[in-house]
Scaffold this motif. Structure first.
Motif, PDB file in Angstrom:
ATOM      1  N   ARG A  63     -10.194  -9.638  12.044  1.00  0.00           N
ATOM      2  CA  ARG A  63     -10.047  -9.202  10.662  1.00  0.00           C
ATOM      3  C   ARG A  63     -11.412  -8.995  10.028  1.00  0.00           C
ATOM      4  N   GLN A  64     -11.418  -8.151   9.012  1.00  0.00           N
ATOM      5  CA  GLN A  64     -12.649  -7.887   8.274  1.00  0.00           C
ATOM      6  C   GLN A  64     -12.328  -7.867   6.801  1.00  0.00           C
ATOM      7  N   GLY A  65     -12.821  -8.886   6.102  1.00  0.00           N
ATOM      8  CA  GLY A  65     -12.619  -8.970   4.668  1.00  0.00           C
ATOM      9  C   GLY A  65     -13.660  -8.174   3.921  1.00  0.00           C
ATOM     10  N   PRO A  66     -13.466  -7.985   2.617  1.00  0.00           N
ATOM     11  CA  PRO A  66     -14.415  -7.211   1.803  1.00  0.00           C
ATOM     12  C   PRO A  66     -15.820  -7.803   1.868  1.00  0.00           C
ATOM     13  N   GLY A  67     -16.780  -6.993   2.282  1.00  0.00           N
ATOM     14  CA  GLY A  67     -18.166  -7.429   2.342  1.00  0.00           C
ATOM     15  C   GLY A  67     -18.477  -8.420   3.439  1.00  0.00           C
ATOM     16  N   LYS A  68     -17.555  -8.567   4.395  1.00  0.00           N
ATOM     17  CA  LYS A  68     -17.753  -9.542   5.462  1.00  0.00           C
ATOM     18  C   LYS A  68     -17.824  -8.854   6.822  1.00  0.00           C
ATOM     19  N   ASP A  69     -18.370  -9.571   7.800  1.00  0.00           N
ATOM     20  CA  ASP A  69     -18.358  -9.083   9.168  1.00  0.00           C
ATOM     21  C   ASP A  69     -16.963  -9.247   9.768  1.00  0.00           C
ATOM     22  N   ARG A  70     -16.712  -8.457  10.821  1.00  0.00           N
ATOM     23  CA  ARG A  70     -15.443  -8.612  11.531  1.00  0.00           C
ATOM     24  C   ARG A  70     -15.412  -9.978  12.207  1.00  0.00           C
ATOM     25  N   GLU A  71     -14.305 -10.694  12.055  1.00  0.00           N
ATOM     26  CA  GLU A  71     -14.216 -12.028  12.619  1.00  0.00           C
ATOM     27  C   GLU A  71     -12.960 -12.184  13.482  1.00  0.00           C
ATOM     28  N   PHE A  72     -13.093 -13.048  14.467  1.00  0.00           N
ATOM     29  CA  PHE A  72     -12.012 -13.346  15.390  1.00  0.00           C
ATOM     30  C   PHE A  72     -10.919 -14.139  14.674  1.00  0.00           C
ATOM     31  N   VAL A  73      -9.653 -13.813  15.027  1.00  0.00           N
ATOM     32  CA  VAL A  73      -8.507 -14.532  14.472  1.00  0.00           C
ATOM     33  C   VAL A  73      -7.762 -15.293  15.582  1.00  0.00           C
ATOM     34  N   ALA A  74      -7.321 -14.553  16.613  1.00  0.00           N
ATOM     35  CA  ALA A  74      -6.538 -15.171  17.689  1.00  0.00           C
ATOM     36  C   ALA A  74      -6.514 -14.247  18.889  1.00  0.00           C
ATOM     37  N   LEU A  75      -6.273 -14.829  20.075  1.00  0.00           N
ATOM     38  CA  LEU A  75      -6.147 -14.019  21.272  1.00  0.00           C
ATOM     39  C   LEU A  75      -5.151 -14.653  22.239  1.00  0.00           C
ATOM     40  N   VAL A  76      -4.667 -13.812  23.145  1.00  0.00           N
ATOM     41  CA  VAL A  76      -3.743 -14.270  24.181  1.00  0.00           C
ATOM     42  C   VAL A  76      -3.859 -13.333  25.385  1.00  0.00           C
ATOM     43  N   ARG A  77      -3.646 -13.874  26.581  1.00  0.00           N
ATOM     44  CA  ARG A  77      -3.621 -13.016  27.750  1.00  0.00           C
ATOM     45  C   ARG A  77      -2.297 -12.265  27.800  1.00  0.00           C
ATOM     46  N   TRP A  78      -2.324 -11.025  28.224  1.00  0.00           N
ATOM     47  CA  TRP A  78      -1.096 -10.248  28.263  1.00  0.00           C
ATOM     48  C   TRP A  78      -0.059 -10.885  29.183  1.00  0.00           C
ATOM     49  N   HIS A  79      -0.492 -11.482  30.299  1.00  0.00           N
ATOM     50  CA  HIS A  79       0.476 -12.044  31.228  1.00  0.00           C
ATOM     51  C   HIS A  79       0.827 -13.496  30.926  1.00  0.00           C
ATOM     52  N   GLY A  80       0.337 -14.010  29.796  1.00  0.00           N
ATOM     53  CA  GLY A  80       0.744 -15.352  29.397  1.00  0.00           C
ATOM     54  C   GLY A  80      -0.382 -16.354  29.437  1.00  0.00           C
ATOM     55  N   GLY A  81      -0.084 -17.601  29.141  1.00  0.00           N
ATOM     56  CA  GLY A  81      -1.101 -18.616  29.096  1.00  0.00           C
ATOM     57  C   GLY A  81      -1.402 -19.031  27.670  1.00  0.00           C
TER      58      GLY A  81
ATOM     59  N   TYR B  22     -11.654 -13.131  28.571  1.00  0.00           N
ATOM     60  CA  TYR B  22     -11.067 -14.108  27.646  1.00  0.00           C
ATOM     61  C   TYR B  22     -12.186 -14.568  26.721  1.00  0.00           C
ATOM     62  N   THR B  23     -12.357 -13.878  25.608  1.00  0.00           N
ATOM     63  CA  THR B  23     -13.479 -14.147  24.718  1.00  0.00           C
ATOM     64  C   THR B  23     -13.126 -13.809  23.287  1.00  0.00           C
ATOM     65  N   SER B  24     -13.766 -14.498  22.344  1.00  0.00           N
ATOM     66  CA  SER B  24     -13.582 -14.207  20.929  1.00  0.00           C
ATOM     67  C   SER B  24     -14.683 -13.288  20.403  1.00  0.00           C
ATOM     68  N   ASP B  25     -15.579 -12.850  21.272  1.00  0.00           N
ATOM     69  CA  ASP B  25     -16.686 -11.977  20.890  1.00  0.00           C
ATOM     70  C   ASP B  25     -16.181 -10.547  20.722  1.00  0.00           C
ATOM     71  N   PRO B  26     -16.225 -10.004  19.518  1.00  0.00           N
ATOM     72  CA  PRO B  26     -15.693  -8.649  19.306  1.00  0.00           C
ATOM     73  C   PRO B  26     -16.415  -7.581  20.120  1.00  0.00           C
ATOM     74  N   SER B  27     -17.662  -7.821  20.495  1.00  0.00           N
ATOM     75  CA  SER B  27     -18.399  -6.809  21.255  1.00  0.00           C
ATOM     76  C   SER B  27     -17.825  -6.608  22.659  1.00  0.00           C
ATOM     77  N   ALA B  28     -17.014  -7.538  23.119  1.00  0.00           N
ATOM     78  CA  ALA B  28     -16.400  -7.418  24.447  1.00  0.00           C
ATOM     79  C   ALA B  28     -15.133  -6.577  24.431  1.00  0.00           C
ATOM     80  N   TYR B  29     -14.644  -6.232  23.252  1.00  0.00           N
ATOM     81  CA  TYR B  29     -13.386  -5.509  23.117  1.00  0.00           C
ATOM     82  C   TYR B  29     -13.685  -4.017  23.023  1.00  0.00           C
ATOM     83  N   ASN B  30     -13.077  -3.253  23.932  1.00  0.00           N
ATOM     84  CA  ASN B  30     -13.404  -1.830  24.033  1.00  0.00           C
ATOM     85  C   ASN B  30     -12.292  -0.904  23.552  1.00  0.00           C
ATOM     86  N   GLU B  31     -11.211  -1.476  23.079  1.00  0.00           N
ATOM     87  CA  GLU B  31     -10.137  -0.654  22.534  1.00  0.00           C
ATOM     88  C   GLU B  31      -9.637  -1.326  21.263  1.00  0.00           C
ATOM     89  N   TRP B  32      -9.540  -0.546  20.181  1.00  0.00           N
ATOM     90  CA  TRP B  32      -9.191  -1.078  18.865  1.00  0.00           C
ATOM     91  C   TRP B  32      -8.130  -0.212  18.208  1.00  0.00           C
TER      92      TRP B  32
END
Length: 120
Positions: free
Chosen positions: A36-54, A100-110
């Motif tokens: 998520r990205q709030g007004p005037g803020k950097d994009r921040e991690f909220v939650a993640l999950v593996r597609w196949h579970g876990g 498996y990371t909360s670093d937004p720079s690792a995400y290549n599709e948005w």
């Protein structure tokens, strides 16, 4: 392609459920996340999950209030948000990575994002 929906305006203490429809390629080996990205803020991690579970991973700020889930046959990721606070106001994005990371720079599709506004 990722398409979010379900955003809107809600009073503090209320709930919303976001959806992210995934299409165009297999996601079975991916990690899917909400940021998520709030007004005037950097994009921040909220939650993640593996597609196949876990186990899911949550930011401390949303732990116990938000739940990430996915429906594999529907190729859809969800974020159930309860006990919403004014500080949860932001544009919410779903994203895909191979790590498996909360670093937004690792995400290549948005996705394009969906606005959530919480009135206090």
């Amino acid at each position: 392609q990722l398409v979010e929906s379900g955003g809107g305006s809600v009073q503090a203490g209320g709930s919303l459920k976001l959806s992210c429809a995934a299409s165009g390629r297999p996601y079975s080996n991916s990690v899917l996340a909400w940021f998520r990205q709030g007004p005037g803020k950097d994009r921040e991690f909220v939650a993640l999950v593996r597609w196949h579970g876990g186990s899911a991973l949550y930011a401390d700020s949303v732990k116990g209030r938000f739940t990430i889930s996915r429906d594999n046959p529907k190729n859809t990721l969800y974020l159930q948000m309860n006990s919403l606070k004014a500080e949860d106001t932001a544009v919410y994005y779903c994203a895909v990575a191979s790590q498996y990371t909360s670093d937004p720079s690792a995400y290549n599709e948005w996705g394009q994002g969906t606005q959530v506004t919480v009135a206090s």
